[in-house]
Structures are given as structure tokens and as C-alpha cells.
Write a protein that holds these residues in place. Sequence first.
Motif, short mmCIF file in Angstrom:
data_model
loop_
_atom_site.label_atom_id
_atom_site.label_comp_id
_atom_site.label_asym_id
_atom_site.label_seq_id
_atom_site.Cartn_x
_atom_site.Cartn_y
_atom_site.Cartn_z
N PRO A 100 46.26 44.65 35.22
CA PRO A 100 46.88 46.00 35.68
C PRO A 100 46.54 46.53 36.74
CG PRO A 100 45.32 46.42 33.61
CD PRO A 100 45.30 44.86 34.13
N GLU A 101 45.53 46.37 37.46
CA GLU A 101 45.22 46.98 38.95
C GLU A 101 45.65 46.09 40.05
OE1 GLU A 101 42.77 46.49 36.66
OE2 GLU A 101 42.36 48.73 35.74
N TRP A 102 46.12 44.54 39.68
CA TRP A 102 46.77 43.82 40.77
C TRP A 102 48.14 44.12 41.15
CZ3 TRP A 102 44.63 38.16 40.11
CH2 TRP A 102 43.48 38.18 40.01
N LEU A 103 48.35 44.15 42.45
CA LEU A 103 49.69 44.50 42.60
C LEU A 103 50.60 43.34 43.17
CD1 LEU A 103 49.26 47.34 45.36
CD2 LEU A 103 50.15 47.63 43.01
N GLY A 104 49.71 42.09 43.34
CA GLY A 104 50.35 40.71 43.18
C GLY A 104 49.32 39.83 43.84
N VAL A 105 49.65 38.59 44.03
CA VAL A 105 48.89 37.29 44.38
C VAL A 105 49.53 36.68 45.65
CG1 VAL A 105 47.81 35.06 44.04
CG2 VAL A 105 47.82 37.07 42.25
N ILE A 106 48.75 36.43 46.60
CA ILE A 106 49.32 35.84 47.90
C ILE A 106 48.44 34.78 48.04
CG2 ILE A 106 49.67 36.06 50.38
CD1 ILE A 106 49.68 39.13 49.72
N LEU A 107 49.30 33.59 48.61
CA LEU A 107 48.99 32.34 48.95
C LEU A 107 48.97 31.91 50.34
CD1 LEU A 107 47.37 29.63 48.01
CD2 LEU A 107 49.44 28.45 47.53
N ALA A 108 48.00 31.80 51.10
CA ALA A 108 48.21 31.41 52.55
C ALA A 108 47.37 30.14 52.84
CB ALA A 108 47.32 32.46 53.24
N ASP A 109 48.13 29.20 53.80
CA ASP A 109 47.49 27.97 53.86
C ASP A 109 46.30 27.99 55.01
OD1 ASP A 109 48.55 28.67 56.64
OD2 ASP A 109 50.52 27.13 56.23
N GLY A 110 45.97 26.94 55.30
CA GLY A 110 44.77 26.82 56.34
C GLY A 110 44.89 27.12 57.50
N ALA A 111 46.30 27.37 58.20
CA ALA A 111 46.45 27.98 59.26
C ALA A 111 46.47 29.62 59.50
CB ALA A 111 47.70 27.51 59.93
N GLY A 112 46.63 30.04 58.24
CA GLY A 112 46.55 31.45 57.95
C GLY A 112 47.89 32.09 57.81
N ASN A 113 48.95 31.22 57.54
CA ASN A 113 50.19 31.43 57.39
C ASN A 113 50.57 31.85 55.79
OD1 ASN A 113 50.85 31.23 59.90
ND2 ASN A 113 51.14 29.06 59.80
N MET A 114 51.50 32.68 55.52
CA MET A 114 51.67 32.90 53.91
C MET A 114 52.60 31.79 53.57
SD MET A 114 53.60 36.29 52.34
CE MET A 114 52.31 37.46 53.11
N VAL A 115 52.13 31.50 52.54
CA VAL A 115 53.04 30.42 51.48
C VAL A 115 53.78 31.06 50.59
CG1 VAL A 115 52.74 28.27 50.25
CG2 VAL A 115 51.22 28.65 51.89
N PHE A 116 53.26 32.18 49.87
CA PHE A 116 54.14 32.76 48.89
C PHE A 116 53.38 33.89 48.62
CE2 PHE A 116 51.93 29.96 45.81
CZ PHE A 116 51.45 31.08 44.82
N ARG A 117 54.14 34.93 47.91
CA ARG A 117 53.59 36.37 47.33
C ARG A 117 54.29 36.46 45.93
NH1 ARG A 117 56.81 38.05 51.43
NH2 ARG A 117 58.59 39.61 50.86
N THR A 118 53.53 36.87 45.19
CA THR A 118 53.93 37.11 43.66
C THR A 118 54.98 37.94 43.63
OG1 THR A 118 52.24 38.14 43.09
CG2 THR A 118 52.46 35.73 42.63
N THR A 119 55.02 39.11 44.60
CA THR A 119 55.86 40.27 44.45
C THR A 119 57.17 39.84 45.05
OG1 THR A 119 54.94 40.94 46.63
CG2 THR A 119 53.96 41.80 44.71
N ALA A 120 57.54 38.80 45.57
CA ALA A 120 58.86 38.21 45.82
C ALA A 120 59.16 36.85 45.70
CB ALA A 120 58.79 38.19 47.49
N PRO A 121 60.39 36.25 45.61
CA PRO A 121 60.62 34.92 44.89
C PRO A 121 59.74 34.03 46.00
CG PRO A 121 62.45 36.40 45.24
CD PRO A 121 61.50 37.10 45.80
#
Length: 723
Positions: A100-121
Motif C-alpha cells: 500500500p505504501e509503494w507508488l511503483g517499481v522502477i528497473l534501471a540498467d547498469g548504465a543508469g537508464n530507466m528500463v521500465f516503471r510499473t506506473t506506465a506501460p
Amino acid sequence: MRAQRGPTLSLRHLLILLTAIGLLPLTALGAWSVHLAADYHRSEQERALLDLARALSSAVDAELDGTVATLAGIARAPALADGNVRAFYPIARDQARTQPEWLGVILADGAGNMVFRTTAPFDAAPQPVADPSSLHQALLLRRPVIGHVARGKGGRAAVPVRVPISDGAGHPYVLTAVVQPDRIARTVARQQVPPGSVITVLDGAGAIVARSSGQADYVGKPPSPTLARLIRLNGPEGAGPTITLEGGDVVTAYTRLSRYGWTVAVGAPPVSWAGGRGFMWYGAGIVLSLALSIGLASLLAQRIVRRIATLASGAAALGAGTDLPVPPSRIREIDAMGAALRAAGARRAAHEREREDALEQARRAGRAKDEFLAVLGHELRNPLAPIAGALDLMDLRADEGSRRERGIMRRQVAHLKHLVDDLLDVSRIASGKLRIDVAPVDLAAVARHAVAALPDQPIRLRAPDTLWVAGDEHRLTQVLGNLLSNAARFGSTDTHVVLERVGDDARLVVADNGVGMDAALARRVFEPFYQAPQPLVRHSGLGLGLAIVHRIVELHGGRVSAHSDGPGLGSRFEIVLPLGAPASDAVPAAIHADTQPLRVLVVDDNEDAAALTAAILRQLGHDVKTAHTAAAALDVQAAWPPDAAILDIGLPDMDGYALAAAMRRAAAGKPLRLTALTGYGRQAGIAAHTPPDAAAFDLHLTKPASLDDLRQALGAQDARVGI
């Protein structure tokens, strides 16, 4: 050198000051004790707050550890192990929705770039990474990192919790859970803290993550400046006074020992109630003690002051010679002083008794001396009277063959009479009985007569025609005669008498060229019986003449002084008298002696004196009878009533005053002239012998009487002179 005197204090103020000084160390010790107690309570409060901060820090770490563990569990999904990121996306999204306290989960690669976020497709365009520093730190350190709290576009605050992971091929990733701080805030809210206390949780950058009050308003903001300064200055842990964001004063303890670099601070109102109350009670006790001490000191001071006042009264009584009102005291020192005063009073009383005894003895000795001098004068005058009478009789008979011898004898008799008169005058001066009869006196005439009475002395006189003073002519004549006799006795061959007016005074100067004197003698020359050292020639006299001069001048309100330039250079005596009014022009009626023969009775217990006085009177043509006792005189009066009587005072059976009264009664109003002839002298005879009811004599003569005295004794019967 004069001592500098400082300010003085009363005994009451001194005792109060002493009490205050005595209470000062106690006050300081008590204040220090209260201060130590306050410090102890404050340190205890800080220790308790620090323990609470540490416990809360552990609780916060536990909450963060839970989030890290959940992320680690998601990362163990097979899809991620196979490197299938797309298949991992729904797994991560579903897990985020279960928290309930999580707004979402984000996955970033080894270069620091965002791979996905669960708050978006999954195929959504990547967004910039929030808080990239914590992401890079996680990639670098390869351990979980908690990012900084921040508010998103929707205004909700969130904290990134980052966990480094890798797939089966070893590709590095960072899995981040965006967590709201509500769970931390609930952990804080569950703590039981006193009212007014504040709990604050700060992230690694020092921003507020959770707060026990004002959570919605202050999250993501910096703490109060005083708390930030306290953390900056005191290292990983510390405590001290701070001011909350609401403006309240608190004591804050904090700890930065969290594994994730977060800070937990706990602030509580200072324990001023304990220290303040202690200070209040202690201050009240000090004031009460001081008031009680001042009261007791005042009472004690009043008691001591009363005792000291008693001692002061005793000292005053000791000085006045009265009884000492010094009762015993319970104060040992004052009692000792009182005892000393009483002892001094006893000694003084003894001394006073001795002094009174000595004074009484001195008074008795003085009276005995006066009586002795009076008797001595009487006894000396008694033999002088017949000697002088015999000389007068020889003068009346005009015996030329013995003229030189009579002159020598008359001078010696006059000198002896002068010595007796001086002796009695000094006695009167010592007893305060010497009196003067004040009347207008022409001092110039007195000076001329005194010089004329000494034709055989070389005296030069310079005086105005008249110079009036108020005084006794007889005594002033005596003064000038004594000075001239003194000059002659001490070798003067050229004596100058100068009388002049100086302002409102008359100045009489007698200067001679005799033996002179030194300064020491000039200072003592007016003392009775004092004489200069006379190693070779002893000048005649008793040393009384100048003392008599000094006293007579004093009685006239004047002053006399002696001067000399030294031995052999002569002496100068100066008398200054205030001027007086001249005598009136009225001339008193002359008293003409009765030249007809009279019947005269001479009464004297000295037969020689009586016989010679009778012989002189017979030579003057009078009928004379003698008697040697009062009884015999009364018998002669009864058989032969006299016209006049010359009575001695010191008769063996009755004094002359009683005899005079008896003779006047026997005369039965017939004219009877009575003359007193005594060796006591006029003043001494009056003081010692006059009874209250004694009849007054017509005249009073002192032995030896001259021819002129005897003629005056037989003068007109209406010329009565009271003694």
C-alpha cells in the motif's frame, strides 16, 4: 599625619552583614547543588532521548530492511534470471500493487537508464531518473541504497529504495521501489512521548522524511536551523537545546548510526520544571533564612546595644562620679567590661573618698593656717602697738637727743607692720576674702602721693594732671608702694614711674636700674613666697609683695606683667587698668575733730599697749583711764562715764563686740564714741568675730595705731563709720 576615617556602621547593620556573609557560601553551595541537580536531570533527559532515538533508528532501519527484502524477493523471479525483462515487468507491477505504501517499481540498467516503471506501460518512453546520485551509488557500491525524499508531480512525497540486482547472464540492474514515508510516520506516531515532544526522521541529505507533528507540512523540507547546526557540530550522535519549527524550546537527542545514513532526532521540553522548581524552593528558603537571620540579628543587636548603652551610661556615671548602673550580662565580654567598670567605679569611689578626706584635711589645714595667720598678726601687732606708741610719745615730748634713733626704730616698725600686712593679705587672697571697694580714683594723684611718701628714694614721675579709673584707692596705693619698695630693695638708683593713657586703658610703668632678672624669674615673680636665688646678699621681704600686686590688679579688671633684659639690666613692671568715670564735683563735708578735752577709756589686755596709748592721749590733753578686762571696763564706765572708748577685740573675758554692745546699753542713749583697736586686722576681725547682733563701732583701727589714727578715733561724735 591625620588618619583617614572610613564609613561607620551600626552594630545592627554589622550583624546583618555578618549574617549575610555567613549565608553567602551556603547560598553558593546550594545554588551549585541545584545547578548540578539540574545538569543531572538534563543529562538524564538527554540520555533517555538518545536511547529513544536509537530505538527509533533501529525501527526505521527495520522498516527499510523490509522494503529491501521485498525488492530482493522480486528480483529472484525466473524471468529476470533468464534476462527476460518484459516478462519481469508484470511480476514487478503486481508486487508493487500489493504494497500500500509503494507508488511503483522502477528497473534501471547498469548504465543508469530507466528500463521500465510499473506506473506506465512497459513500452512507454523512459523518464529521467529521479535522484540519480543514489542510483549511481547503488550501481557503484553494489548494495542497497535509500535515496532522498522528494515530491513527485502529483505532490506526493516518496523515498526511492534501491537494490542492485543482476540477471542470469550477469547484467547489472537496479530495482527501485518508490515508497511513501507513511509507514515511517506511523512508526514514529506509535511512540509514547511527553506533550510538546517532537520526533523527526531525516534522510541522508538531511530532509524531513517523517515527523511526529506537521507531517504533511514539513516532509521533504529541511529541519530547524538549530537542529541542523546541532547535527553538524556533534558528529554521529549528540544532544542539546534546539528550537522546533513551531518555535518551541526543546532538548533534542539525535543519532545517525542508521545503516542507510538516516538521522532520527527526538526533542522534548527541557526539564526546567525540576531545576526551576528547585531553584524556586531554594531561593525561597534562602530568602526565608535571610529574613529569619536578619530578625534574629536585629534582636541580638538590640540586646547587645542595650547592654552597650548600659556600659556607656556606666562610663558616663564613672566620669561623673555617680553610682554605676551596670547590671550583669549573659554576654561574657560585655559582662567582663561591666565588671571592669564596676571595679573602676569602686576604685574611683575609694579615690574620691581619699580625695575628699584629703580636701577636708586641706580645708582644715587652710582654716588652721588662716586662724594661725590671724593670731600671728594679732600677736605681732600687740608688741608693735606699745613700741609705736612709745615712739609717738617721744615725738610729742620733742626729745631731740633721740631723734635719729627714733627714726631708725620707726622705719623698722613700719617695715615689720608692712610684713604683717602682706602676710595677712596673702592669706585673704588664698581664701578668696580679699575685697576692694570700687569708687572713682584719680590714679595720677595716687602716683604723686606714693612718690611723695618716699622722699629718700631716687624716683622720677611722669604723669598727667588727672587720670581716672574705677578702683580702691587704698589698694592701688598699696600696689604702687609695693612696686616702689621692690625697686628699692633690689638696688635701683634711678626709678622711673610713667603713667599715661593708652586708648581706653591707663598704663602705669615702674622701671628701675636694679639687679634685673632672667626670663624664668620673670615668669614666676608673681608667685607667692617665690624669691630669686640670692647667693651673696639676701634682700629683705617674704616674697609676697608682687603676689599681692598681681591679685589686686586682677580684682580691678586689669593685668600686670614683668619684664627685664637680663640680670644687671634692671626690671620693668607694667600695669594696665581700664579707665573709669571721674568723681563728681560734690565735696564731702569735712569731719572736724573735737578739740575739747574728752574722757577716754582705753581697754586692752596688753598693759604696755594700754599704758602707752593712754600716755599719748594724755599728751594730747585728754582725761584717760585704762582697763584690762571687759568687766573692769564696765565698772569704770559705771563709776566714770567716758565720752569715747578705744576697745581691744581680743579680751580675756569678753570679746570687744560684746563689750561695745554692753557699753552702749549702759550709756542709755548718751553720746559714746567707740573705736575698735585690734591686731587681727579689719577684714579678719569682721569675718572671725562679728556676732549677728553686735553693735557697730564708730571706727575700726589696726594695731599699731598712729597719732592721726588716735586723733580720728576721738573725732566728732556724729562722724560714725561702720565696720
